[in-house]
Motif scaffolding. Structure first.
Motif, PDB file in Angstrom:
ATOM      1  N   LYS A 243     -51.728  24.460  -0.809  1.00  0.00           N
ATOM      2  CA  LYS A 243     -51.923  24.230  -2.237  1.00  0.00           C
ATOM      3  C   LYS A 243     -51.004  25.119  -3.065  1.00  0.00           C
ATOM      4  CE  LYS A 243     -54.050  22.286  -5.737  1.00  0.00           C
ATOM      5  NZ  LYS A 243     -53.908  23.178  -6.868  1.00  0.00           N
TER       6      LYS A 243
ATOM      7  N   TYR B 208     -47.668  23.485  -3.043  1.00  0.00           N
ATOM      8  CA  TYR B 208     -47.734  22.283  -3.881  1.00  0.00           C
ATOM      9  C   TYR B 208     -47.617  22.668  -5.367  1.00  0.00           C
ATOM     10  CZ  TYR B 208     -49.801  18.230  -6.227  1.00  0.00           C
ATOM     11  OH  TYR B 208     -50.036  17.177  -7.066  1.00  0.00           O
TER      12      TYR B 208
ATOM     13  N   PRO C  43     -41.536  16.591  -4.190  1.00  0.00           N
ATOM     14  CA  PRO C  43     -42.734  16.232  -3.419  1.00  0.00           C
ATOM     15  C   PRO C  43     -43.020  17.230  -2.303  1.00  0.00           C
ATOM     16  CG  PRO C  43     -40.946  14.637  -3.020  1.00  0.00           C
ATOM     17  CD  PRO C  43     -40.446  15.619  -4.031  1.00  0.00           C
TER      18      PRO C  43
ATOM     19  N   ALA D 289     -61.118   8.940   4.565  1.00  0.00           N
ATOM     20  CA  ALA D 289     -60.289   9.462   5.661  1.00  0.00           C
ATOM     21  C   ALA D 289     -59.014   8.659   5.868  1.00  0.00           C
ATOM     22  CB  ALA D 289     -61.102   9.462   6.954  1.00  0.00           C
ATOM     23  N   GLY D 290     -58.064   9.284   6.557  1.00  0.00           N
ATOM     24  CA  GLY D 290     -56.829   8.602   6.930  1.00  0.00           C
ATOM     25  C   GLY D 290     -56.934   7.872   8.250  1.00  0.00           C
TER      26      GLY D 290
ATOM     27  N   GLN E 290     -52.007   7.528  11.724  1.00  0.00           N
ATOM     28  CA  GLN E 290     -52.049   8.057  10.357  1.00  0.00           C
ATOM     29  C   GLN E 290     -52.662   9.446  10.429  1.00  0.00           C
ATOM     30  OE1 GLN E 290     -50.791   7.443   7.551  1.00  0.00           O
ATOM     31  NE2 GLN E 290     -51.952   8.770   6.201  1.00  0.00           N
TER      32      GLN E 290
ATOM     33  N   PRO F 298     -57.088  11.571   2.104  1.00  0.00           N
ATOM     34  CA  PRO F 298     -57.270  11.976   0.715  1.00  0.00           C
ATOM     35  C   PRO F 298     -57.419  13.490   0.588  1.00  0.00           C
ATOM     36  CG  PRO F 298     -58.647  10.062   1.229  1.00  0.00           C
ATOM     37  CD  PRO F 298     -58.043  10.529   2.519  1.00  0.00           C
ATOM     38  N   TYR F 299     -56.973  14.017  -0.532  1.00  0.00           N
ATOM     39  CA  TYR F 299     -57.092  15.440  -0.840  1.00  0.00           C
ATOM     40  C   TYR F 299     -58.538  15.897  -0.652  1.00  0.00           C
ATOM     41  CZ  TYR F 299     -56.363  19.779  -3.407  1.00  0.00           C
ATOM     42  OH  TYR F 299     -56.262  21.101  -3.763  1.00  0.00           O
TER      43      TYR F 299
ATOM     44  N   ASP G 209     -50.912  14.284  -0.269  1.00  0.00           N
ATOM     45  CA  ASP G 209     -50.551  12.907  -0.621  1.00  0.00           C
ATOM     46  C   ASP G 209     -50.955  11.964   0.503  1.00  0.00           C
ATOM     47  OD1 ASP G 209     -49.512  10.531  -1.561  1.00  0.00           O
ATOM     48  OD2 ASP G 209     -47.666  11.443  -2.305  1.00  0.00           O
ATOM     49  N   SER G 210     -52.066  11.264   0.272  1.00  0.00           N
ATOM     50  CA  SER G 210     -52.625  10.404   1.318  1.00  0.00           C
ATOM     51  C   SER G 210     -51.763   9.197   1.612  1.00  0.00           C
ATOM     52  CB  SER G 210     -54.028   9.940   0.895  1.00  0.00           C
ATOM     53  OG  SER G 210     -53.943   9.079  -0.233  1.00  0.00           O
ATOM     54  N   ARG G 211     -50.706   8.996   0.829  1.00  0.00           N
ATOM     55  CA  ARG G 211     -49.852   7.813   1.027  1.00  0.00           C
ATOM     56  C   ARG G 211     -48.863   7.990   2.175  1.00  0.00           C
ATOM     57  NH1 ARG G 211     -47.637   7.239  -4.944  1.00  0.00           N
ATOM     58  NH2 ARG G 211     -47.280   9.442  -4.455  1.00  0.00           N
ATOM     59  N   PHE G 212     -48.866   9.177   2.776  1.00  0.00           N
ATOM     60  CA  PHE G 212     -47.926   9.452   3.854  1.00  0.00           C
ATOM     61  C   PHE G 212     -48.646  10.044   5.060  1.00  0.00           C
ATOM     62  CE2 PHE G 212     -45.530   9.570  -0.098  1.00  0.00           C
ATOM     63  CZ  PHE G 212     -44.434   8.767   0.200  1.00  0.00           C
TER      64      PHE G 212
ATOM     65  N   TYR H 191     -41.022   8.332   6.351  1.00  0.00           N
ATOM     66  CA  TYR H 191     -41.002   7.804   4.977  1.00  0.00           C
ATOM     67  C   TYR H 191     -41.184   8.872   3.911  1.00  0.00           C
ATOM     68  CZ  TYR H 191     -40.810   3.183   6.968  1.00  0.00           C
ATOM     69  OH  TYR H 191     -40.391   2.081   7.657  1.00  0.00           O
TER      70      TYR H 191
END
Lengths: 527, 527
Positions: free
Chosen positions: A246, A249, A260, A445-446, A464, A468-469, A474-477, A486
């Motif tokens: 954190k 970040y 990022p 969860a991922g 994966q 989520p935080y 960043d849960s998109r990766f 990516y």
């Protein structure tokens, strides 16, 4: 072989005056090597070198980069037993684990090599011009993914190979065409330096230009902070604690040019125990989870730190058996006295949380720095009221939340924070009944897994590792598996670009033979 | 028809006491309608409703969501001339522009509908189990992209249709399965409310549950800030100024749970003019760029605000012709007195920057709020020294940087900040010679275009509208084109999941008929 120096590109450098050593937690004494903390100038030099070599390296062929990755794997392999020895005396982890993790790391490097060679991952899409379109002609548009720039990678203390120097972050960034400035984890500086030297040799052997990889020794937070704040760094990969991730970040977001940060900060990995499964085989599951909780002395970010279930005699049998198996396990040595101290502090805090019951707390069996398991229980109501119980305790700690019924299970799931994984243990016949609970768990969860243990993260395209935080920023990766690449690329669109200036991936002739989406259809043909 | 109320889901609400009106810049007077700024309670209700409907909406079939998007397009169409009238009197933009932008917006909605129906965009990948693998069995792993959660969308003042209420951000989020809480741009609140009512009707007509779309009126920054800070919001889409976008980015990063913000904050869109092209057709290019600079009164984020070239007589001819064409153009009315005021302030500041020369500054031709073009020149050296010259001036402003030679051109490109677009004007025979410059320019931009003008952004899969900071907050995504959907989804991996609990996209039977990567091969077959 271990000099304690930094690598600024291929050049060894030790201009600083601050030194430190690593620690052997099994022998309970410092290791002999001295390491030189990178200076401000060395950090600056490493990043500037990475930035200057970026245009060249990002433009290399996938074949060349794949060759580099495979050469890194070969060079690490060549280090043989001396690397394993160093790993063990810097981590306290047993030889079998070291060898297994090395195998996984080599496999990771080679998998990225295979993955980039098809070029399909760059998602090339071509839409040829339509000069006759009304009201305006349609231009020729071509899009693919390109490397982002120099990446700062932070190694993880608990995976000296797989999440460190030549681990997933480094491998994916190098695969993408991004230079890496690596901030070594001070707990395994010698192991890291040896792996770094393998990367440097691989670069020289495969004609990769100087500066694509640098390796910085550090202690404390200064080196990492300066690295992330450097304007030449374009993204950050981190695996470690919530506090550390954190902080980076926040620092990255406050830069003049925000960048990022993908920080994987751990998780308590809830396990939902359904009644029939407990009824049928409480003891069998307790056995499997005792092994999962104590694996690697519990020092995994996918360690199952939370069980959620309805109260029942079967659940009590599970808790009893889990307690027994945990106490029977051989206690692993923790990575470092600081980690051990931290574990003691956090288990002590959690034991004192309101209305928690201590089920297992055998204490350390023999010598110092051992990870003694701790198993607590708490009611659903008390868990819901107390977010402090969701704090990750790094080590073989777990908490069983005993709920008064399925409604309370639902409420417990509702208050859960973001997780790397969530697990469901249930018989096929009861899964349908709980499908809504499972869906709610998925939203947290991922990775969602069934009738298995969350430790053991497969390295593949379908993995994966990112939720989520606060599991990640960043849960998109993902940070594990091929799609970790990516994080380090961005799309560039070429509009009406002359053939000669187009990158190969987008040229009419398709010299790379890639599968491309051309006017809506996938094809490997030229245009 | 325009009531000035907010939509909390499908329910109209106006409980606040703060009201405002829009302004007709052509008639230079306020429009009659009064709008009610959303209250804290209304914002909270809208987000909570979105959060509660998220599990249902994210689980709808792509077919259903596609039907919803097409119905939105149809309902907007149904609004006919009354919508265009409102657009014109709230923006000062001409009818032709309004109709064109509406067409683009309808096309966008329908394109997203087509795009999601194939399901291929969710990148499904399936790796079946290998129980015999040594040393450990390989689990069954299945991965696809799933909706992130409720999205806050901020409309753009300069595109009341295409980047606003039912614009690209809303369309892509709804396509992904995310509810949208829309913060209306106060400059075109009536237009926005009409479009919102079309979205609500479309939802009702296609059985989309209440709360998937809410519409909040705002003035100032309070509503937006509260919206982004709300724990129920999981990501933000924004198009607008640097100041506004960065403030939301900072706010989102400082939340207890930080969330991703995609802010498209504009750009000065450098144009590299190569010598032979100038030699051959300085006047022709001047003509095209005068049109591009003044299009929509210069109020485009892809407006060409910077030219870079080597000094030459041909360049002087270009500057002369550009100046003449700019002064000949009819001056467009700017969107709002505030925008006009801001334009005057910024052109005045840039005119006073050290060593800038004024080439064109005709002043306003007739009535108030007109956008009079301003064209300046400056030397390469002065540009390099002065980052202030890179500030976007929103309106028909442009600056020509005259370089002493190709080396200075190189240096100017090196100091450029991140851009949405970069353009190269050159003859085929000279492109090769400048290929390194072109590559450097690519590293600064999301879209690189050749022998064309950057205004006019195609809506397609190959488009990239997003570049390195400060053009956007995350260059890894686009806000225009089909791939804008990737901002609003995250991967979830299912490990050893029973068939009945798997989402359709990952089931053995492939009930959606999607193209999936199964054990390394793309196929639409079932397993």
């Amino acid at each position: 072989m271990i000099t304690g120096e930094n690598f600024i590109g291929k050049t060894r450098s030790a201009t600083g005056s601050k030194q430190f050593s690593t620690f052997d937690p099994v022998k309970a004494k410092p290791n002999p090597e001295q390491f030189f903390v990178a200076t401000e100038k060395e950090i600056d030099d490493a990043v500037n070198l990475a930035a200057s070599v970026f245009p060249v390296y990002s433009d290399t062929s996938a074949e060349k980069r794949a060759g580099f990755l495979r050469a890194i794997a070969d060079e690490i392999s060549e280090l043989g037993d001396s690397l394993i020895d160093c790993y063990c005396r810097e981590s306290g982890l047993p030889e079998g684990r070291a060898a297994g993790e090395r195998g996984r790391t080599l496999n990771q490097l080679r998998s990225f090599a295979d993955y980039i060679e098809t070029e399909e991952w760059r998602m090339p899409v071509i839409e040829t011009a339509d000069p006759g379109r009304e009201p305006n002609p349609r231009p020729d548009l071509r899009n693919a993914l390109f490397a982002l720039g120099p990446i700062a990678v932070f190694g993880a203390g608990n995976f000296p190979f797989a999440f460190s120097t030549a681990g997933g972050d480094t491998a994916s960034a190098l695969a993408a065409g991004c230079p890496v400035v690596y901030k070594c984890h001070p707990m395994h500086a010698g192991t890291s330096e040896m792996v770094a030297s393998a990367i440097i040799r691989a670069a020289e052997r495969t004609g990769i230009p100087d500066g694509v990889f640098s390796h910085l020794h550090s202690q404390g937070t200064t080196v990492g902070q300066q690295l992330v704040a450097h304007p030449g760094i374009k993204a950050v990969g981190f695996t470690g604690s919530m506090g550390g991730g954190k902080a980076l970040y926040d620092l990255a977001a406050q830069r003049e040019e925000p960048i990022p940060v993908f920080a994987e900060m751990g998780s308590i990995n809830p396990v939902l125990l359904l009644p029939q499964a407990m009824e049928k085989d409480a003891k069998g599951w307790a056995d499997k989870f005792a092994a999962s909780i104590t694996l690697g002395a519990g020092q995994f970010c996918t360690n199952p730190g939370l069980f959620i279930s309805e109260e029942s005699p079967a659940l009590d049998r599970f808790i009893g058996a889990l307690s027994m198996f945990l106490e029977d396990k051989e206690q692993g040595t923790m990575l470092h006295p600081d980690i051990h101290q931290n574990y003691l502090r956090w288990t002590s805090l959690q034991k004192k949380q309101p209305n928690t019951q201590i089920v297992s707390d055998p204490g350390e069996k023999d010598q110092q720095y051992k990870a003694a398991p701790v198993l607590l229980t708490v009611s659903g109501l008390d868990f819901i009221k107390n977010p402090g119980l969701q704090h990750e305790v790094f080590g073989p700690f777990s908490l069983v939340v005993k709920c008064s019924g399925s409604e309370e299970v639902q409420e417990v799931i509702n208050v859960l924070q973001g997780q790397l994984t969530a697990t469901v243990i249930g018989n096929p016949t009861e899964m349908d009944k709980y499908s809504e609970l499972v869906k709610d768990l998925q939203s947290k969860a991922g990775r969602l897994l069934f009738n298995g243990v969350p430790t053991g993260v497969e390295v593949s395209e379908a993995m994966q590792h990112g939720g989520p935080y606060p599991a990640t920023t960043d849960s998109r990766f993902t940070s594990v598996g091929m799609r970790a690449i990516y994080r380090w690329v961005r799309p560039v669109c070429y509009q009406d670009c002359p053939q000669a200036l187009l990158p190969d991936i987008l040229k009419n002739g398709n010299p790379l033979g890639a599968s491309r989406k051309v006017n809506g259809q996938y094809t490997t043909q030229s245009i």
